[in-house]
Design a protein around this motif. Structure first.
Motif, PDB file in Angstrom:
ATOM      1  N   GLY A  13       0.916  -1.144  -0.033  1.00  7.77           N
ATOM      2  CA  GLY A  13       0.099  -0.034  -0.071  1.00  7.77           C
ATOM      3  C   GLY A  13       0.938   1.177   0.123  1.00  7.77           C
ATOM      4  O   GLY A  13       0.277   2.323  -0.746  1.00  7.77           O
ATOM      5  N   VAL A  37      -2.879   4.760   3.449  1.00  8.96           N
ATOM      6  CA  VAL A  37      -4.281   4.235   3.484  1.00  8.96           C
ATOM      7  C   VAL A  37      -4.878   4.325   2.100  1.00  8.96           C
ATOM      8  O   VAL A  37      -5.523   3.322   1.521  1.00  8.96           O
ATOM      9  CB  VAL A  37      -5.155   5.194   4.371  1.00  8.96           C
ATOM     10  N   ILE A  41      -6.021   0.829   0.020  1.00 11.12           N
ATOM     11  CA  ILE A  41      -7.428   0.794  -0.645  1.00 11.12           C
ATOM     12  C   ILE A  41      -7.385   0.700  -2.359  1.00 11.12           C
ATOM     13  O   ILE A  41      -7.942  -0.077  -2.797  1.00 11.12           O
ATOM     14  CB  ILE A  41      -8.262   2.009  -0.341  1.00 11.12           C
ATOM     15  N   LEU A  45      -8.575  -2.366  -4.501  1.00 13.16           N
ATOM     16  CA  LEU A  45      -9.432  -2.148  -5.767  1.00 13.16           C
ATOM     17  C   LEU A  45      -8.740  -2.696  -7.010  1.00 13.16           C
ATOM     18  O   LEU A  45      -9.640  -3.251  -7.906  1.00 13.16           O
ATOM     19  CB  LEU A  45      -9.870  -0.605  -5.741  1.00 13.16           C
ATOM     20  N   GLN A  69      -3.763  -0.538  -9.853  1.00 11.12           N
ATOM     21  CA  GLN A  69      -3.607  -0.145  -8.490  1.00 11.12           C
ATOM     22  C   GLN A  69      -2.920   1.168  -8.651  1.00 11.12           C
ATOM     23  O   GLN A  69      -3.364   2.050  -7.602  1.00 11.12           O
ATOM     24  CB  GLN A  69      -2.658  -1.051  -7.751  1.00 11.12           C
TER      25      GLN A  69
END
Length: 87
Positions: A13, A37, A41, A45, A69
């Motif tokens: 991430g 964060v 996410i 996704l 991403q």
């Protein structure tokens, strides 16, 4: 999810978030924690959309999944920077 999975998600991430931040032009006035964060996410996704497209599991590096991403991270960073810049 195991502890190793959580640590891996945070690292991936962070990388995806930073790459997304590099794609967005200009200065983003958001914290590194928010970037991570957003990256987490975006990674989730991007993996989900890649599985819908049938390109999640390929031989070698999943370039299409990584591109998805980073694109999601760039959109997230742009939205976050735009909303924080108005305040």
């Amino acid at each position: 999810m195991t502890v190793t999975g959580i640590i891996t998600a945070i690292i991936i991430g962070a990388i995806v978030g930073v790459l997304g931040r590099l794609v967005v032009r200009g200065r983003q006035n958001i914290s590194i924690l928010l970037t991570i964060v957003i990256g987490i996410i975006a990674a989730l996704l991007g993996t989900w959309v890649a599985s819908l497209l049938g390109v999640k599991d390929t031989d070698g590096i999943d370039w299409i999944e990584l591109l998805l991403q980073v694109a999601f991270a760039a959109v997230g960073v742009a939205i976050a920077a735009g909303s924080r810049g108005r305040r």
